[in-house]
Write an enzyme that holds these catalytic residues in place. Structure first.
Site, PDB file in Angstrom:
ATOM      1  N   GLN A  77       0.838  -1.195   0.000  1.00 37.62           N
ATOM      2  CA  GLN A  77       0.000   0.000   0.000  1.00 37.62           C
ATOM      3  C   GLN A  77       0.878   1.251   0.000  1.00 37.62           C
ATOM      4  O   GLN A  77       1.166   1.817   1.055  1.00 37.62           O
ATOM      5  CB  GLN A  77      -0.897  -0.021   1.238  1.00 37.62           C
ATOM      6  CG  GLN A  77      -1.873   1.101   1.321  1.00 37.62           C
ATOM      7  CD  GLN A  77      -3.143   0.810   0.564  1.00 37.62           C
ATOM      8  OE1 GLN A  77      -3.568  -0.327   0.481  1.00 37.62           O
ATOM      9  NE2 GLN A  77      -3.745   1.828   0.018  1.00 37.62           N
ATOM     10  N   PHE A  78       1.330   1.683  -1.184  1.00 35.02           N
ATOM     11  CA  PHE A  78       2.218   2.849  -1.245  1.00 35.02           C
ATOM     12  C   PHE A  78       1.536   4.110  -0.750  1.00 35.02           C
ATOM     13  O   PHE A  78       2.190   5.036  -0.281  1.00 35.02           O
ATOM     14  CB  PHE A  78       2.777   3.047  -2.658  1.00 35.02           C
ATOM     15  CG  PHE A  78       1.841   3.702  -3.621  1.00 35.02           C
ATOM     16  CD1 PHE A  78       1.871   5.080  -3.803  1.00 35.02           C
ATOM     17  CD2 PHE A  78       0.934   2.952  -4.353  1.00 35.02           C
ATOM     18  CE1 PHE A  78       1.011   5.695  -4.700  1.00 35.02           C
ATOM     19  CE2 PHE A  78       0.071   3.557  -5.245  1.00 35.02           C
ATOM     20  CZ  PHE A  78       0.109   4.926  -5.424  1.00 35.02           C
ATOM     21  N   THR A  79       0.208   4.159  -0.772  1.00 34.56           N
ATOM     22  CA  THR A  79      -0.492   5.372  -0.359  1.00 34.56           C
ATOM     23  C   THR A  79      -0.420   5.620   1.146  1.00 34.56           C
ATOM     24  O   THR A  79      -0.842   6.681   1.610  1.00 34.56           O
ATOM     25  CB  THR A  79      -1.970   5.361  -0.813  1.00 34.56           C
ATOM     26  OG1 THR A  79      -2.625   4.239  -0.238  1.00 34.56           O
ATOM     27  CG2 THR A  79      -2.066   5.310  -2.331  1.00 34.56           C
TER      28      THR A  79
END
Length: 144
Positions: A77-79
């Site tokens: 989950q890069f966000t």
């Protein structure tokens, strides 16, 4: 300094679908874990995160995944590194690019498996649909 970040949610069930196909699912109690990687993260940090997730006593009865043999669904989950302090559109400058992040998320999963965990995963970089039943709800943010 940014750190490897995870959001761990206690779940009774969780799954991730890609293009309408389930690619990972667990029946709990267990953890659904969103993992974010930043530029200076290392395999050592991934191993430390895996140990923390495996031993974190947040499941029912103050038990850990290791106590119960509980499964984990781990999703990149890069966000998690979104920065919305300025303006109305977040930036993800602190998130590591795919060639850096993917091997480190894989390392978290590999280390969890070495510890004895049953680990399901999403698909790195895919448009994933995550559904879960958060038990409690109980959610913890970990920075390693």
């Amino acid at each position: 300094m940014a750190r490897m970040r995870a959001v761990a949610q206690v779940v009774t069930e969780a799954k991730v679908d890609v293009d309408g196909v389930t690619v990972g699912s667990i029946i709990g109690p267990g953890l659904c874990v969103l993992v974010g990687v930043t530029h200076d993260d290392t395999p050592e940090k991934a191993a430390q995160l895996a140990r923390k997730l495996w031993s974190l006593r947040i499941l029912p009865g103050e038990k850990s995944c290791s106590d119960l043999g509980a499964p984990l669904l781990v999703i990149s989950q890069f966000t998690l590194y979104g920065d919305a302090r300025k303006g109305r559109r977040p930036t993800w400058n602190a998130a590591a690019p795919g060639p850096v992040a993917e091997p480190l998320v894989d390392e978290v999963c590999a280390r969890l498996r070495e510890l004895g965990a049953h680990v399901e995963t999403g698909r790195f970089g895919a448009d994933m649909k995550v559904s879960l039943t958060n038990d409690g709800p109980f959610t913890v943010v970990l920075d390693i």
